[in-house]
Write an enzyme that holds these catalytic residues in place. Structure first.
Site, PDB file in Angstrom:
ATOM      1  N   GLU A 316       0.847  -1.203   0.000  1.00 46.84           N
ATOM      2  CA  GLU A 316       0.000   0.000   0.000  1.00 46.84           C
ATOM      3  C   GLU A 316       0.880   1.248   0.000  1.00 46.84           C
ATOM      4  OE1 GLU A 316      -3.675  -1.953   2.572  1.00 46.84           O
ATOM      5  OE2 GLU A 316      -2.211  -0.715   3.626  1.00 46.84           O
ATOM      6  N   CYS A 412     -10.527  -0.069   8.066  1.00 49.34           N
ATOM      7  CA  CYS A 412      -9.993   1.170   8.626  1.00 49.34           C
ATOM      8  C   CYS A 412     -10.586   2.399   7.948  1.00 49.34           C
ATOM      9  CB  CYS A 412      -8.471   1.188   8.496  1.00 49.34           C
ATOM     10  SG  CYS A 412      -7.857   0.823   6.828  1.00 49.34           S
TER      11      CYS A 412
END
Length: 646
Positions: A316, A412
């Site tokens: 990421e 998240c």
């Protein structure tokens, strides 16, 4: 560095009245947060299980069972609590207060007698506390719960969660740092740095700022604890992540020496935020310069046109300058939220319109695209090019989803969006000395405190649908209005019906010496325009994107049919905008007459020496934040551009 640190307004002193973001903010309280509460309690069928609340019950000894979820599952509840606190301060979400108070009571009951709190370790590995700072997010989860505690205290005056988090912070300070019996560790995932600064602001406890400063400056020092902790990678919680090296978690060098923003995008931008926060409170110009340098590297060379950051799904992460592929983009929603946090922290330290421009770009594009129009389905990844078949069949694009799921195993992003959208007033306004600063143009009111006394600001606007912004200001002050960079200096401003051209300083129109009541109208140009990428961005060479104001546009197959890759926009084509009341409550569409390559039949050869034919085809764009709300289909932000007659 600037001697006057910008002060944020109180949440309950900013009220959004009307306009797109006001409606979205109200729906966060009315729809998103109730939905997320049910998700956290596993009450919604056919979506990923959360188990977050149940983990706390198990940790508190009130339920039997096993821990379930990501190692950082606690942070989902923390961000939800923070968002509820903001909504309460705004006068909404009252029906969730009792649930939030029950959740806070549960969190406090789950906290251990020594102050420690982390349900993963309490339920699953009680003898492994503080043994894997690199991978296991203990400090990250602590930071999020600390932010929730500050927000809850500021919104309600209740100290239960704040006092619990002070106990936790003291526990951390007793176990981590320099000194006998302590481990010289730092968080593998940054976040606690900025949370400690916020707790310091409301409590005045010096050890909190000292601990935040330690976490910032200890990072990357030799011997590097995050390397020493696991020299053989034997306790690598995330398979393969350690192979990405020290840059992944930004400990390749001390932060003051780092030149580029590297690694996991969310971690990196939380680090920049923490650096800027500590620098302001410590009046540390060197640290602020380092934060600015890393931030500018990201936005000047590693940011998508949509305000997305983090170009690869592997880690990421950031990769290298100008590497911005569209169809494999990661651009996690949380990363753009972190980008806004970093921009806001730097904006507090220095009034510079660049930071406001970045906040606006990320907010109106990637962040809003991270949820659907009903705010009950979410994107983790925000690509700029989507072909559903590729998402299904190409392993390199498995992370790219053509439709938003209701929840994720790693959720998240949804509660992070909720807390950002519930606290927009903190990003829109600020004061420094006698100066009132307007960074974002939101319809509503703000009660602001300056050295000259209170100032009331009222804004009437439909921005970004409209470029007209009417402001009424009551009080003695100076006023700084951000002039967006995309305006290229073009604007009209009248004060009390008189045209004026005030000084422009670092992207702000400066109106000095206002007294009493004043009315002004700022008009920004809102015509659609072509935007081109730097020639080093290989994915976008020969391509063009369309923007209107701060909003990026995209083409969807719902409006253009299949095979969007065959479309081409002539450079000479006129861009026409038209308001569509039926497009999810109203939005500007853009259209132009373009060309489309003939579609070859299935029996055509794979390669041919015959050039393709082109035929006229209207191209239609909608705002990027609205994509994927009309079923599964293709999407493109960047289209090929051609020059006719050349």
């Amino acid at each position: 560095m600037n001697d006057i640190q910008e002060k944020l307004p109180r949440w309950d002193h900013v009220c959004l009245k009307d306009g797109m973001l006001a409606k979205i903010q109200k729906n966060v309280g009315a729809k998103m947060l109730p939905f997320q509460w049910r998700a956290l309690n596993d009450e919604i069928p056919d979506i990923e299980k959360s188990h977050c609340i149940e983990n706390f019950r198990i940790a508190a000894g009130e339920s039997k069972g096993q821990y379930y979820g990501m190692v950082f599952q606690d942070s989902d509840l923390a961000k939800w609590l923070e968002a509820v606190a903001y909504q309460l301060a705004l006068g909404g979400c009252s029906e969730l207060r009792e649930k939030a108070e029950e959740a806070i009571d549960l969190v406090v009951r789950a906290q251990m007698p020594d102050g420690y709190l982390n349900t993963y370790f309490q339920c699953k590995a009680p003898d492994k506390r503080w043994t894997n700072l690199r991978d296991c997010h203990e400090l990250y989860c602590a930071g999020h719960m600390m932010e929730a505690a500050v927000a809850w205290y500021q919104a309600t005056g209740e100290r239960k969660l704040l006092d619990a988090m002070l106990r936790f912070a003291r526990h951390i300070a007793d176990h981590i740092g320099h000194g006998e019996g302590k481990i010289p560790g730092v968080p593998g995932h940054e976040e606690i740095e900025l949370a400690l600064c916020r707790m310091y602001d409301v409590t005045g406890e010096d050890f909190l700022l000292d601990l935040a400063s330690y976490f910032v400056d200890e990072r990357g020092q030799e011997p590097d604890y995050l390397v020493v902790e696991h020299p053989d990678h034997s306790n690598d919680h995330w398979s393969g992540i350690a192979d990405l090296g020290r840059k992944y978690a930004q400990h390749q060098a001390p932060v003051r020496e780092q030149e580029k923003l590297e690694g996991h995008a969310v971690r990196a931008l939380y680090l920049v935020t923490g650096m800027a926060d500590v620098a302001q409170r410590k009046k540390d110009a060197g640290l602020l310069n380092a934060a600015r340098r890393l931030f500018l590297n990201a936005v000047d060379k590693r940011m998508y046109i949509t305000g997305g950051v983090g170009s690869t799904c592997i880690g990421e992460a950031f990769t290298y300058d100008y590497d911005l592929p569209n169809d494999t983009a990661y651009a996690e929603t949380c990363a753009s939220i972190a980008l806004i946090f970093a921009a806001r922290a730097l904006l507090q330290a220095e009034r510079n319109g660049l930071y406001g421009d970045v906040m606006e770009r990320a907010l109106y594009n990637t962040c809003l695209a991270g949820m659907n129009v009903t705010q009950d389905a979410f994107f983790y990844v925000n690509p700029l090019s989507v072909l559903p078949e590729a998402s299904e069949k190409d392993p390199t694009q498995k992370h790219v989803l053509p439709t938003r799921p209701g929840w994720f195993g790693c959720s998240c992003c949804p509660p992070n969006l909720a807390r950002l959208l519930s606290s927009l007033g903190q990003y829109a306004y600020g004061t420094a000395g006698q100066e009132v600063r307007v960074h974002l143009y939101l319809d509503g009111t703000a009660e602001l405190d300056t050295d000259n006394g209170p100032v009331r600001l009222t804004v009437h606007t439909e921005y970004p649908a409209s470029g007209e912004i009417r402001l009424e200001i009551d009080g003695d002050c100076d006023l700084a209005l951000r002039l967006p960079g995309w305006c290229h200096g073009s604007y009209d401003l009248s004060v009390n019906a008189h045209e004026t051209s005030p000084a422009i300083e670092k992207g702000y129109l400066l109106l000095r010496g206002l007294r009493g009541k004043n009315q002004m109208t700022l008009t920004l140009p809102m015509m659609p325009r072509r935007v081109y990428a730097h020639s080093a961005v290989r994915a976008d060479v020969g391509r063009v994107a369309i923007m209107r104001g701060p909003v990026v546009y995209c083409a969807e197959s719902a409006d253009n049919g299949a095979n969007l890759h065959l479309l081409a926009l002539p450079r000479s084509a006129t861009l026409i905008q038209a308001w569509d009341e039926n497009l999810f409550g109203g939005a500007w569409r853009i259209k132009a007459m373009g060309l489309k390559r003939n579609t070859d039949d299935a029996d055509a050869p794979l390669y041919t020496e015959t050039p393709p034919g082109l035929y006229p085809a209207q191209i239609n764009w909608i705002p990027y934040y609205l994509w994927a709300n009309r079923g599964e289909g293709e999407m493109e932000v960047w289209l090929r551009e051609i020059v006719l007659g050349s």
